[in-house]
Design a protein around this motif. Structure first.
Motif, PDB file in Angstrom:
ATOM      1  N   LEU A 130       0.823  -1.198   0.000  1.00  0.00           N
ATOM      2  CA  LEU A 130       0.000   0.000   0.000  1.00  0.00           C
ATOM      3  C   LEU A 130       0.864   1.257   0.000  1.00  0.00           C
ATOM      4  O   LEU A 130       0.556   2.243  -0.680  1.00  0.00           O
ATOM      5  CB  LEU A 130      -0.921  -0.010   1.223  1.00  0.00           C
ATOM      6  CG  LEU A 130      -1.944   1.124   1.332  1.00  0.00           C
ATOM      7  CD1 LEU A 130      -2.824   1.166   0.099  1.00  0.00           C
ATOM      8  CD2 LEU A 130      -2.779   0.950   2.588  1.00  0.00           C
ATOM      9  N   SER A 131       1.965   1.214   0.746  1.00  0.00           N
ATOM     10  CA  SER A 131       2.901   2.335   0.778  1.00  0.00           C
ATOM     11  C   SER A 131       3.453   2.617  -0.613  1.00  0.00           C
ATOM     12  O   SER A 131       3.549   3.777  -1.037  1.00  0.00           O
ATOM     13  CB  SER A 131       4.044   2.028   1.746  1.00  0.00           C
ATOM     14  OG  SER A 131       5.088   2.969   1.639  1.00  0.00           O
ATOM     15  N   SER A 132       3.808   1.556  -1.322  1.00  0.00           N
ATOM     16  CA  SER A 132       4.347   1.706  -2.674  1.00  0.00           C
ATOM     17  C   SER A 132       3.282   2.211  -3.640  1.00  0.00           C
ATOM     18  O   SER A 132       3.539   3.114  -4.452  1.00  0.00           O
ATOM     19  CB  SER A 132       4.902   0.361  -3.156  1.00  0.00           C
ATOM     20  OG  SER A 132       5.376   0.461  -4.482  1.00  0.00           O
ATOM     21  N   GLN A 133       2.082   1.664  -3.552  1.00  0.00           N
ATOM     22  CA  GLN A 133       1.002   2.069  -4.444  1.00  0.00           C
ATOM     23  C   GLN A 133       0.644   3.543  -4.274  1.00  0.00           C
ATOM     24  O   GLN A 133       0.376   4.248  -5.247  1.00  0.00           O
ATOM     25  CB  GLN A 133      -0.240   1.205  -4.193  1.00  0.00           C
ATOM     26  CG  GLN A 133      -0.087  -0.251  -4.619  1.00  0.00           C
ATOM     27  CD  GLN A 133      -1.230  -1.119  -4.131  1.00  0.00           C
ATOM     28  OE1 GLN A 133      -2.135  -0.641  -3.428  1.00  0.00           O
ATOM     29  NE2 GLN A 133      -1.179  -2.391  -4.479  1.00  0.00           N
ATOM     30  N   GLU A 134       0.618   3.988  -3.031  1.00  0.00           N
ATOM     31  CA  GLU A 134       0.214   5.359  -2.733  1.00  0.00           C
ATOM     32  C   GLU A 134       1.392   6.342  -2.736  1.00  0.00           C
ATOM     33  O   GLU A 134       1.199   7.546  -2.561  1.00  0.00           O
ATOM     34  CB  GLU A 134      -0.467   5.406  -1.360  1.00  0.00           C
ATOM     35  CG  GLU A 134      -1.732   4.581  -1.270  1.00  0.00           C
ATOM     36  CD  GLU A 134      -2.836   5.148  -2.132  1.00  0.00           C
ATOM     37  OE1 GLU A 134      -2.927   6.382  -2.244  1.00  0.00           O
ATOM     38  OE2 GLU A 134      -3.611   4.361  -2.705  1.00  0.00           O
ATOM     39  N   ASN A 135       2.612   5.807  -2.923  1.00  0.00           N
ATOM     40  CA  ASN A 135       3.813   6.641  -2.897  1.00  0.00           C
ATOM     41  C   ASN A 135       3.914   7.424  -1.591  1.00  0.00           C
ATOM     42  O   ASN A 135       4.156   8.634  -1.573  1.00  0.00           O
ATOM     43  CB  ASN A 135       3.840   7.595  -4.100  1.00  0.00           C
ATOM     44  CG  ASN A 135       5.216   8.212  -4.307  1.00  0.00           C
ATOM     45  OD1 ASN A 135       6.232   7.626  -3.947  1.00  0.00           O
ATOM     46  ND2 ASN A 135       5.254   9.406  -4.866  1.00  0.00           N
ATOM     47  N   ILE A 136       3.692   6.729  -0.495  1.00  0.00           N
ATOM     48  CA  ILE A 136       3.756   7.313   0.845  1.00  0.00           C
ATOM     49  C   ILE A 136       4.772   6.521   1.651  1.00  0.00           C
ATOM     50  O   ILE A 136       4.794   5.279   1.581  1.00  0.00           O
ATOM     51  CB  ILE A 136       2.385   7.246   1.554  1.00  0.00           C
ATOM     52  CG1 ILE A 136       1.327   8.011   0.756  1.00  0.00           C
ATOM     53  CG2 ILE A 136       2.473   7.808   2.970  1.00  0.00           C
ATOM     54  CD1 ILE A 136      -0.075   7.843   1.319  1.00  0.00           C
ATOM     55  N   LYS A 137       5.605   7.213   2.400  1.00  0.00           N
ATOM     56  CA  LYS A 137       6.563   6.502   3.244  1.00  0.00           C
ATOM     57  C   LYS A 137       5.822   5.608   4.224  1.00  0.00           C
ATOM     58  O   LYS A 137       4.758   5.964   4.736  1.00  0.00           O
ATOM     59  CB  LYS A 137       7.450   7.497   4.005  1.00  0.00           C
ATOM     60  CG  LYS A 137       8.429   8.254   3.113  1.00  0.00           C
ATOM     61  CD  LYS A 137       9.295   9.194   3.927  1.00  0.00           C
ATOM     62  CE  LYS A 137      10.299   9.918   3.039  1.00  0.00           C
ATOM     63  NZ  LYS A 137      11.147  10.853   3.809  1.00  0.00           N
ATOM     64  N   LEU A 138       6.421   4.458   4.496  1.00  0.00           N
ATOM     65  CA  LEU A 138       5.766   3.470   5.345  1.00  0.00           C
ATOM     66  C   LEU A 138       5.411   4.044   6.709  1.00  0.00           C
ATOM     67  O   LEU A 138       4.309   3.822   7.226  1.00  0.00           O
ATOM     68  CB  LEU A 138       6.667   2.245   5.490  1.00  0.00           C
ATOM     69  CG  LEU A 138       6.097   1.078   6.311  1.00  0.00           C
ATOM     70  CD1 LEU A 138       4.822   0.552   5.677  1.00  0.00           C
ATOM     71  CD2 LEU A 138       7.130  -0.039   6.449  1.00  0.00           C
ATOM     72  N   ARG A 139       6.339   4.814   7.292  1.00  0.00           N
ATOM     73  CA  ARG A 139       6.057   5.353   8.628  1.00  0.00           C
ATOM     74  C   ARG A 139       4.910   6.354   8.604  1.00  0.00           C
ATOM     75  O   ARG A 139       4.124   6.437   9.546  1.00  0.00           O
ATOM     76  CB  ARG A 139       7.319   5.993   9.224  1.00  0.00           C
ATOM     77  CG  ARG A 139       7.823   7.214   8.508  1.00  0.00           C
ATOM     78  CD  ARG A 139       8.961   7.879   9.275  1.00  0.00           C
ATOM     79  NE  ARG A 139       9.473   9.060   8.610  1.00  0.00           N
ATOM     80  CZ  ARG A 139      10.445   9.069   7.738  1.00  0.00           C
ATOM     81  NH1 ARG A 139      11.034   7.928   7.400  1.00  0.00           N
ATOM     82  NH2 ARG A 139      10.855  10.191   7.184  1.00  0.00           N
TER      83      ARG A 139
END
Length: 234
Positions: free
Chosen positions: A204-213
């Protein structure tokens, strides 16, 4: 080291170590540095961050800007103290030929005539930045200033390094905690084990281009995975 200087140094170490975080440590260092020099009108601190140099704090905003100008021009005593020499003394910026463009700006805009810069480091391969001391009078910094300044810079580097490392450790622990909470939410929501729940978060982090934290913090804060962002669970 005489008793007066030793007492001042001990007090300074305690004051700096009592600060809550690196920004407060730097601010306090700027405030107390003039106490150790007979002629000190301005102080700036340069920091190395990701191979870039900046001046986050100084006694004067224009001084801070001119300090940073060194890094754009590729010339100046603060830069040289970090990159080439542990200590750089300037007896008169009006006549010193080493950094003509920057020196003229310091004289013209702030009336600064002399300076001494000390590298802040805790080991030869780890430079944190430089402590830069300025005077409006030429020839203000002699051998005693350099000797005592080295001690102050060494003390400041150790305290600053500890402050930065403590803050980084705190952030790392906070990140680890919030990611663990988010994993727990996904495990409960989708009936997954910990490894598969973590894989879902990474996807989900990769799909949304959001850092995991940041994704984990959002999930924990909202207690929900917004519609349209529900991860594929396989």
């Amino acid at each position: 080291m005489d008793d007066v200087f030793g007492g001042q140094l001990a007090d300074a170490v305690r004051e700096l170590d009592a600060q809550a975080d690196p920004p407060h440590t730097l601010e306090r260092l700027v405030q107390i540095t003039p106490e150790f020099f007979s002629a000190c009108d301005h102080v700036g601190i340069s920091l190395v961050e990701r191979d870039q140099i900046r001046t986050p704090v100084a006694t004067d905003e224009r001084l801070r800007q001119l300090d940073e100008k060194q890094y754009e021009l590729g010339q100046g005593p603060c830069r040289d103290a970090i990159r080439e020499h542990e200590v750089v003394v300037v007896h008169d910026l009006a006549t010193d030929p080493r950094w003509p463009a920057w020196g003229r700006a310091m004289v013209a805009e702030l009336g600064i005539r002399s300076s001494v810069s000390f590298r802040l480091f805790t080991r030869p391969d780890r430079t944190w930045g430089a402590l830069n001391v300025y005077s409006t009078q030429p020839g203000s910094f002699g051998d005693e200033d350099v000797s005592q300044g080295r001690t102050i810079a060494a003390m400041a580097a150790v305290v600053l390094a500890r402050s930065i490392n403590d803050e980084q450790l705190t952030r790392a622990l906070e990140t680890r905690t919030v990611i663990g909470q988010a994993i727990g939410m996904v495990m409960e929501r989708y009936d997954l084990d910990a490894d598969r729940a973590f894989d879902v978060l990474r996807r989900l982090s990769s799909q949304e281009n959001i850092k995991l934290r940041d994704l984990a913090a959002e999930l924990v804060a909202t207690r929900d995975i917004p519609s349209g962002r529900t991860p594929a669970v396989d």
